[in-house]
Structures are given as C-alpha cells and as structure tokens.
Design an enzyme around this catalytic site. Sequence first.
Site, mmCIF file in Angstrom:
data_model
loop_
_atom_site.group_PDB
_atom_site.id
_atom_site.type_symbol
_atom_site.label_atom_id
_atom_site.label_comp_id
_atom_site.label_asym_id
_atom_site.label_seq_id
_atom_site.Cartn_x
_atom_site.Cartn_y
_atom_site.Cartn_z
ATOM 1 N N ASP A 147 42.037 -13.207 -37.726
ATOM 2 C CA ASP A 147 40.821 -12.401 -37.719
ATOM 3 C C ASP A 147 39.741 -13.061 -36.879
ATOM 4 O OD1 ASP A 147 38.958 -10.270 -38.830
ATOM 5 O OD2 ASP A 147 37.919 -12.115 -39.423
ATOM 6 N N TYR A 185 31.466 -14.255 -33.328
ATOM 7 C CA TYR A 185 31.807 -15.651 -33.575
ATOM 8 C C TYR A 185 31.751 -16.463 -32.279
ATOM 9 C CZ TYR A 185 33.770 -13.429 -37.769
ATOM 10 O OH TYR A 185 33.964 -12.683 -38.904
ATOM 11 N N LYS A 192 36.330 -6.802 -34.282
ATOM 12 C CA LYS A 192 35.266 -5.978 -34.831
ATOM 13 C C LYS A 192 34.434 -5.327 -33.728
ATOM 14 C CE LYS A 192 35.427 -9.095 -38.727
ATOM 15 N NZ LYS A 192 36.066 -10.277 -38.141
#
Length: 340
Positions: free
Chosen positions: A54, A59, A85
């Site tokens: 993930d 990030y 995402k």
Amino acid sequence: MMAIKLRKFGRTGLTVTDMGFGAAPIGNFLKPIPEEVSNALVERAWAAGMRYFDTAPLYGHGLSEIRLGQALRWKKRDDFVVSSKVGRLLKPAPRASIDFTPWVDAAPFTLHFDYSYDGAMRSLDDTLQRMAIERIDIAFIHDCDVFNHGPEQQKVYFRQAMDGSYKALLKMREQGVVKSIGFGVNEWQVCHEALKQGDFDSFLLAGRYTLLEQDSLDEFLPLCEERNVAVVIGGGLNSGILATGAVAGAKYNYAPAPQPILDKVRKIEVVCARHKVPLPAAALQFLLAHPAIASHVPGTRTVQQMEQNIAWISHPIPAAFWQELKQEGLLRQDAPTPKG
C-alpha cells in the site's frame, strides 16, 4: 509454516496477504530512510510472504511510490497486489521552496487536494508512471475526512469526492483499470457514509479499529460484512502506544497519549503480563479476527521492526486472554477475537 497467509479481498476476486507492506515510512516519514534500507524492507517483506503493498502520492510527496515501484519492478506483476490513492495531485517545484513536514528529504513536488473527476484520472495516471507499473489493483479516495479538513470543509470535500473521484473510479473499475475502489481515511464514519451512498468494494481505515477502539462495530463493519466489502486496517498500533505500552511520551494518533488512554493501556498490559502475551502481539492479532478485515499494513522503518512484527503475529495467545479482556471491560463483548 508461514505466519503470513492469503485471504480473499471481499467480492473483488483479488487475493491479498493478511499482513501487507505499508509504504508510508519509505516516503521518509519524520526522518530519512536510506535507499538501501528501503529496498531491503521490500525484499524482506517479499521473502516473508507479503504480497500486498500500500502506498499513496502523499507519502514523501511521491517518493514512496517511486521507491516501491523500483523495488517491485522485476517481480511478476500477477504475483502481488498494489493499492494507491487519489485526492491529491503533485506539481514539480524547487526543493528549497517546499515545506515537506512531516516528511524529510521528500521528492520535489508540492501537494494539492483535488477530488474532482479529472483529478482522480490524472492522479492514477501519475501514480502508474511514478511506479513504472501497468496497473493499480486497488484505488482509495484519500484523506477526505475531518482529521485532515475539519468538520465543515470535510463536508465540502466529501461531496466533491462523491461527485468527482468516485465517478472516475467507477469508470476505471468498469474498464478493468482497477479492480477495487474505496476510501482511505482516519474515521469509520466517513467510510460508513460512503458505503451508504456508493458502490464500493473496500476501505482502508487508519487507527479506528484497534485493541483500544471498536466503535466501528456499531454500524460500519456490520455493513461491510453484509455487502462482502473488504477492509484494510492501517495504524493498528494507534501510531505507537500499542507497540511501546503506556510509557512516558507514548504516542496515540500521532500526539502524546491522553491520560484515559494511558490508563486503559496500563490495564491491558496487566492482563498481557498475566498471560505472557506481548501487547503488540495482541494488538496485531486482534485486527484480523473480524471477518470483514482482509489485511493490515503496519508501517516499519527497519528490517528489525519488520522481523518483530512477523514474530508478534506468530506469538501464541490463549483464548483465556481475550476472555479476561472482555471480563475486565477492556474489550467490547461483541468484538470478534482470534480462535487461538
């Protein structure tokens, strides 16, 4: 016997491992992780049997996706599952002009919230290019919650996400570009509202179903079970305190733990000591007992931390331990617990 096992991912046809690799730390969360350590973490996860990874544009301002894609580049694509995402777009900018907090030495991009239809399409395309892979399996609408936006602005962004990002992800799922769509947020209430309004396959819930908190058993998790919707848990150690225990400076939701949380953790630790169960082992194993939860993605900064997580999920825990937690009022009576 491998500690990490395969599970069906709800109704999607995907199969994930019950422990996945949470790639936020390799975006240099709070402090830098050298390239060789980042690669070693992914390789150790693979050797341990993890096949679910993930990540997100957030990030490290894209650094996590870049590093994860590089580490997975020569693995057979059908042998692993990736989630990323939408909800933020990255724009290049001079490194010196960017406030990367809480990331350190991140990639030279600024972050911009964008929950529109076109924004979601652009975001996934950018992710594929940063990772240099041909598809993302699971796409979550990211951080459309009160934690990030406050109660009033969250309502605005949630509506934008349902009118924009959701419709884009629906189209991509219909076209086979992704296999599973959902929300990745910090509050179960947002997930529950999304599930009532839309046709979602999965959710990533951060920190809101743990050994300390089970309010999502009221409505959200039962609805997921009813609709065969898969849930991934992030933050299963509540950002620290379920790993460290109630020590001075213990973190809960990325802030100093308040006194009621410290008191509850101390009581749980007493039961842990009585049954010779490490607190983090209980915290991690608890997550997977609920039938709707397909996987959890603990973040690790070092190979040693990853080894410790693998040991914790393998540690024997007697049924009497869970019974005592419930008897002492430290765990909800209706919370599913491991079979032992």
